[in-house]
Write a protein that holds these residues in place. Structure first.
Motif, PDB file in Angstrom:
ATOM      1  N   UNK A  43       0.831  -1.203   0.000  1.00 63.24           N
ATOM      2  CA  UNK A  43       0.000   0.000   0.000  1.00 63.24           C
ATOM      3  C   UNK A  43       0.866   1.254   0.000  1.00 63.24           C
ATOM      4  N   UNK A  44       0.354   2.332  -0.577  1.00 64.13           N
ATOM      5  CA  UNK A  44       1.100   3.596  -0.644  1.00 64.13           C
ATOM      6  C   UNK A  44       0.109   4.736  -0.479  1.00 64.13           C
ATOM      7  N   UNK A  45       0.206   5.404   0.660  1.00 63.05           N
ATOM      8  CA  UNK A  45      -0.707   6.492   0.986  1.00 63.05           C
ATOM      9  C   UNK A  45      -0.101   7.824   0.569  1.00 63.05           C
ATOM     10  N   UNK A  46       1.188   7.821   0.242  1.00 65.12           N
ATOM     11  CA  UNK A  46       1.844   9.020  -0.293  1.00 65.12           C
ATOM     12  C   UNK A  46       2.716   8.611  -1.474  1.00 65.12           C
ATOM     13  N   UNK A  47       3.077   9.612  -2.250  1.00 68.25           N
ATOM     14  CA  UNK A  47       3.954   9.406  -3.399  1.00 68.25           C
ATOM     15  C   UNK A  47       5.312   8.852  -2.954  1.00 68.25           C
ATOM     16  N   UNK A  48       5.851   9.413  -1.862  1.00 73.17           N
ATOM     17  CA  UNK A  48       7.166   8.960  -1.395  1.00 73.17           C
ATOM     18  C   UNK A  48       7.105   7.485  -0.987  1.00 73.17           C
ATOM     19  N   UNK A  49       5.978   7.074  -0.389  1.00 65.63           N
ATOM     20  CA  UNK A  49       5.848   5.664  -0.008  1.00 65.63           C
ATOM     21  C   UNK A  49       5.764   4.787  -1.256  1.00 65.63           C
ATOM     22  N   UNK A  50       5.060   5.278  -2.273  1.00 72.24           N
ATOM     23  CA  UNK A  50       4.929   4.505  -3.508  1.00 72.24           C
ATOM     24  C   UNK A  50       6.307   4.258  -4.132  1.00 72.24           C
TER      25      UNK A  50
ATOM     26  N   UNK B 101       9.229   4.321  -2.659  1.00 68.01           N
ATOM     27  CA  UNK B 101      10.026   3.415  -1.817  1.00 68.01           C
ATOM     28  C   UNK B 101       9.640   1.951  -2.054  1.00 68.01           C
ATOM     29  N   UNK B 102       8.350   1.707  -2.206  1.00 67.63           N
ATOM     30  CA  UNK B 102       7.890   0.318  -2.288  1.00 67.63           C
ATOM     31  C   UNK B 102       7.903  -0.241  -3.701  1.00 67.63           C
TER      32      UNK B 102
ATOM     33  N   UNK C 298      -5.181  12.225  -2.540  1.00 71.71           N
ATOM     34  CA  UNK C 298      -3.911  11.470  -2.460  1.00 71.71           C
ATOM     35  C   UNK C 298      -2.732  12.429  -2.611  1.00 71.71           C
TER      36      UNK C 298
ATOM     37  N   UNK D  43      -2.187  14.346   0.541  1.00 74.10           N
ATOM     38  CA  UNK D  43      -1.465  13.508   1.501  1.00 74.10           C
ATOM     39  C   UNK D  43       0.026  13.460   1.165  1.00 74.10           C
ATOM     40  N   UNK D  44       0.306  13.320  -0.127  1.00 78.53           N
ATOM     41  CA  UNK D  44       1.700  13.157  -0.574  1.00 78.53           C
ATOM     42  C   UNK D  44       2.508  14.436  -0.372  1.00 78.53           C
TER      43      UNK D  44
ATOM     44  N   UNK E  29       5.762  15.108   2.110  1.00 85.74           N
ATOM     45  CA  UNK E  29       7.083  15.686   1.820  1.00 85.74           C
ATOM     46  C   UNK E  29       7.446  16.754   2.842  1.00 85.74           C
TER      47      UNK E  29
ATOM     48  N   UNK F 155       5.727   8.990   5.673  1.00 85.35           N
ATOM     49  CA  UNK F 155       5.236   8.223   4.529  1.00 85.35           C
ATOM     50  C   UNK F 155       3.722   8.019   4.552  1.00 85.35           C
TER      51      UNK F 155
ATOM     52  N   UNK G 127      -6.260   7.498   1.406  1.00 90.64           N
ATOM     53  CA  UNK G 127      -6.391   7.178  -0.007  1.00 90.64           C
ATOM     54  C   UNK G 127      -5.053   6.689  -0.546  1.00 90.64           C
TER      55      UNK G 127
END
Lengths: 525, 463
Positions: A505-512, A514-515, B122, B125-126, B130, B135, B306
């Motif tokens: 799962x990725x709730x933020x762009x940075x998490x996406x 990373x994963x 989304x 959130x992103x 930052x 995260x 989201x």
């Protein structure tokens, strides 16, 4: 299936842009907006300012925000807006319980005045008399509509109003030395989930009454639930299935006899404005969602407001401040002897309060009642027509009328075609309609809840009916068309497998990134 | 229907022929029949005592504009008010997007018809992720008060402990919101501060740490605008004690200041009003919560989260709810706290704001605010008998101490108001040791001339 001749259905399609995520649009050096430069005199007097920041508190690297020129930022968000189906565009009657009605544009314009937007909550009262008058008079209007004696406009939403009711209930029992022993809150399965959940936040054990065969909350179950531990009852009426419970005075009487407080969830009061009130049903507290029945918009999920009314006795517990009038001047009133304190910073969501006030002014007493009556007419018209559609039923009908909404079931359609309520929802989206599958748990199997309000014309209601008929016809003749829907959406079937998987799962762009890696983070080019 | 039988513009089916047609379809003669299940004793006998509707849009607008004209604004005056609601410049595009019918009137559509709503939130959130270097960030809560309350309740659930320590340099207004939300399930204990710097009293903290402490909640900058420099020194003993470190932060300060995650905070929270939202009398608030992407944290959020994913076709992003099963929508009181309508539109607007500002804009904005507030502090403290109460780095707010002037803040503010200046919030009622003190806020909208004018007027009044 093609749209049939004579059908009101539209060949709908949203604008499809395949729009990137904003981070993909970044080009180092581009700027969206400039901040004014400080005057030389200031720099001369204090230096650059930044070098005074304690070393440990300096940010090591600038935030990795995107760098995008102004027009592209505008275009990006305009495109996202075009991929969103606001109620201004569709026949938005499929979001039952939420009272999606017309949100007048004039109210938006008025709320956009600097005298509304650019006032600070700590300004001297003499400089905000207009705002205070709006709040004071809205309180008076809501007292009329509910029969209650005083309103707080502070709660941020219906759920917040429920939490506020729970806090008031707690304080009330505390004053009587019973807070520790009265720890059970009774609600019903067809009341909003927050009636249970927000009360639990305040520490209450929740007892949920289920419906009897007529769809009414079970009176025998209530009797069995009441005891010295009862703190109160939070209940909706009509409940989410749209049936008015005529035995509600018995409910409130029995709860009072047991020493409990009765809170009326009137988030949606749209079908009974000017018809029946919390006062006559002997409730101690009630609340209205100003973003539902009172014409303020839903804003993708807020801001909203949950105006909370109380009887004279319970008004001593409302959050502070209230708004008073000393004969000439409006003022903040902190003289609330047992006040629970605050449930939101400052005074409430003023933009929403102002729009609701404007809406009531436009309607007047007669208009409010007419809105309720037409909402009920529209609902019962749809009830007649929808239950004539193959596979759709309205459980608990039992000869009862429905007020403002109905919770229907596709169970029969599902059993006979394999098409479920989620499939129908997604196929309806192809025609510019929204349908909502209702709150969990699905006590009504394969549920969908329709609430037409007073806003939509008969022609529009008929258009929606044609949509339902079309999808049902497809379910019977070509079910795969429905099950593979949507076909006209701006996106195809979403792979939902990652949304419950912590590894993915990725709730933020940075998490996406990373994963899933940088390479996965680019959809084009 | 006011004035004869004109159909109200908002109620199309009031047209008599349409009404008759629909009644006939239902098989009844009168709408009253539809209310037959409501017992007579519950029926309202009299008409509501509400004025006749102002059904003409022109007259409605005139009436409301007249009413609102009794307000004077922070634009018409020079305002030094802050205390949790801030006058920052709102870029034109923020208003343009927030006013779009699509976003304004959408609510709870599926990720197919509301793809744009899901993506915009989304992205919000992103972008916050930052700023915060976390995260996970949630869809907005009501306000900072609720965000802090939920952060505290999350800390309670994560540690299975019930005491929350709160640094007493918190906004008193917010502390009341937290008490309503968290008590009696959690026990709140206040931790003191240094009277000279307003920094956390480390001795008091260490005295209170035991195995009942779920965590510490600290605002940084504090309500007094002071920056806590010892973030890491606070985080370490908390973590050694198995407690969670929660920091409330002004997101607007994170262009140049270290985000809480950088000095050991486990949960960061705060308000997004200043990010492109107008003040609205303190009404346009919205709260955020940010954490690490660990299951034990993520599963404790009550809010919608989201998530981004792909669709069955290449070249498309798809969005949806991450771990919906933890919410009260899914499992009522068995869920984490509750979720519902909160402040999504303010979140979308904040996303637009951060997209416009970018890293360089945030740096420039922060520098602008810091320089101007330092200039204001310098000029004000040159006044006879007037000082800045705390010795610390301030971001945009600071406490002005007028106690040596012999004038109360109320008197001073009354004099300033007569000159078109809104002086800072009076702190006396909430803080016994801050008699004669006021909380001043300086943002980028304040000019050198504004500050000089304030100082001139204060000098004239106090002399």
């Amino acid at each position: 299936m093609e749209i049939q001749r004579g059908s009101r259905l539209r060949n709908f399609h949203q604008a499809k842009w395949d729009e990137e995520v904003i981070f993909e649009l970044s080009t180092p050096g581009e700027r969206g907006i400039h901040v004014p430069e400080v005057e030389t005199e200031i720099s001369d007097a204090v230096g650059d300012g930044l070098s005074r920041i304690p070393t440990a508190m300096r940010r090591k690297t600038p935030p990795a925000l995107p760098e995008v020129g102004q027009m592209r930022v505008l275009k990006h968000f305009l495109r996202l807006s075009q991929q969103t189906l606001g109620a201004d565009f569709n026949v938005d009657i499929g979001q039952g319980t939420c009272t999606i009605k017309y949100n007048p544009k004039i109210n938006e314009r008025i709320a956009g005045a600097p005298q509304a937007m650019d006032i600070h909550p700590h300004q001297d009262e003499s400089t905000v008399q207009g705002a205070l008058q709006v709040m004071y008079e809205l309180d008076l209007f809501l007292r009329e509509i509910s029969g209650m004696d005083r309103f707080s406009l502070q709660p941020s939403s219906g759920s917040d109003a429920i939490l506020t009711m729970a806090a008031i209930m707690h304080k009330y029992h505390e004053v009587r030395g019973e807070a520790a022993t009265r720890d059970e809150l009774i609600t019903t399965i067809f009341s909003h989930p927050s009636d249970a959940a927000a009360a639990a936040v305040k520490g209450y054990k929740i007892i949920t009454l289920y419906a009897d065969e007529q769809g009414m909350p079970d009176l025998e179950a209530l009797k069995a639930a009441l005891s010295q531990r009862t703190a109160g009852l939070f209940i909706t009426n009509p409940e989410d299935i749209g049936i008015f419970n005529p035995r509600i005075p018995e409910f409130t009487r029995m709860v009072h006899e047991a020493g409990g407080i009765c809170g009326y969830d009137q988030a949606n009061v749209n079908g009974i404005m000017g018809i029946t009130r919390a006062r006559e049903a002997a409730f101690d507290l009630c609340f209205f969602n100003l973003h539902k029945s009172f014409g303020a918009p839903h804003g993708c999920g807020g801001p909203g407001a949950g105006a909370l009314g109380a009887t004279e006795e319970m008004a001593d517990y409302l959050p502070v401040p209230l708004v008073g009038l000393d004969g000439e001047r409006y003022y903040f009133d902190y003289e609330v002897p047992h006040s629970i304190g605050k449930v939101r910073s400052f005074w409430g969501a003023f933009s929403v309060i102002l729009k609701a006030y404007a809406w009531i002014l436009s309607m007047g007493a007669e208009g409010l009642k007419e809105a309720a009556r037409i909402a009920v007419l529209n609902n019962n018209y749809l009830l007649k027509k929808i239950t004539e559609i193959y596979g759709a039923t309205s459980p608990y009908t039992g000869g009862k009328r429905r007020i403002e909404q109905v919770r229907y079931s596709w169970q029969k359609l599902y059993e006979e075609t394999g098409v479920d309520t989620h499939d129908v929802t997604l196929r309806l989206a192809d025609f510019g309609f929204h349908l909502w599958q209702s709150h969990h748990p699905f006590v009504v199997p394969q549920p969908f809840t329709i609430e037409p309000t007073e806003s939509y014309s008969k022609d529009e209601l008929d258009e929606y009916l044609d949509g339902l008929r079309h999808v049902v016809q497809e379910a019977r003749t070509e079910p795969e068309t429905v099950k593979r829907a949507p076909h006209n959406s701006v996106v195809h079937k979403i792979d939902e497998s990652s949304f419950d998987d912590p590894e993915k799962w990725a709730v933020t762009w940075r998490a996406f990134i990373k994963k899933h890696g940088e390479a996965a983070a680019k959809i084009r080019g | 229907m006011a004035r004869g039988d004109r159909v109200h513009p908002y109620i199309p089916n009031s047209v008599p022929e349409v009404k008759a047609n629909m009644l006939a379809e239902i098989g009844i003669d009168d709408i009253d029949t539809l209310y037959e299940d409501i017992p007579a004793e519950l029926r309202l006998k009299e008409e509501l005592n509400i004025p006749d509707g102002i059904t003409s849009e022109m007259e409605l607008a005139r009436h409301l504009e007249n009413l609102l004209s009794q307000n004077t604004t922070c634009r018409d005056n020079i305002s030094f008010l802050g205390a949790g609601c801030y006058q920052h410049y709102v870029p034109a595009i923020c208003g343009e997007i927030a006013g779009r019918s699509e976003f304004l009137t959408a609510y709870a559509g599926e990720p197919y018809e509301d793809h744009g709503r899901f993506q915009a939130l989304f992205e919000y959130q992103s972008l916050m992720g930052e700023l915060l270097e976390t995260d996970v960030v949630n869809v907005p809560t009501f306000d900072w008060g609720q965000a802090a309350s939920t952060s505290i309740r999350m800390a309670g659930r994560i540690t299975d402990r019930e005491v929350i320590l709160i640094a007493d340099t918190i906004s008193p207004d917010r502390l009341q919101v937290i008490r309503t939300y968290c008590e009696p399930v959690m026990k709140i204990e206040l931790v003191g501060h240094s009277s000279s710097t307003a920094g956390l009293d480390m001795e008091d903290l260490s005295k209170r740490l035991d195995d009942s402490v779920a965590g510490l909640y600290l605002e940084n900058p504090s309500y007094f605008g002071t920056l806590e420099e010892n973030g890491r020194a606070i985080a370490d003993p908390l973590h050694a004690n198995g407690s969670v470190f929660v920091v409330g932060v002004d997101p607007l300060s994170l262009g140049v200041l270290a985000p809480p995650s950088q000095y050991g905070a486990d949960i960061a929270c705060g308000d997004i009003q200043g990010l492109g939202n107008h003040m609205y009398f303190g009404g346009a608030l919205g709260g955020f919560i940010g954490t690490r992407d660990e299951e034990k944290y993520v599963m404790e959020y009550p809010s919608r989260l989201f998530g981004i994913g792909k669709t069955e076709r290449a070249g498309e992003w798809g969005f949806g709810d991450v771990t919906y099963g933890r919410t009260s929508f899914a499992v009522r009181e068995k869920g984490k706290e509750f979720v519902g309508t909160a402040a999504a539109l303010h979140g979308i607007t904040a996303g637009v704001y951060l997209s416009l500002l970018g890293p360089e804009g945030m740096r420039e904005l922060n520098q602008n605010i810091i320089q101007k507030s330092q200039y204001a502090m310098k000029r004000i403290s040159e006044l006879e008998g007037v000082g800045i109460r705390f010795k610390a780095f301030h971001f945009k707010e600071f406490v002005v101490d007028f106690s040596a002037t012999g004038r109360s803040v109320e008197e001073i503010n009354r004099a300033l108001l007569a000159d078109g200046i809104f002086g800072g919030s009076d702190l006396e009622a909430d803080f016994a040791d801050l008699k004669g003190c006021a909380l001043y806020a300086v943002t980028e909208v304040i000019t050198r001339e504004d500050v000089d004018r304030l100082v001139d007027r204060l000098a004239a009044y106090l002399s």
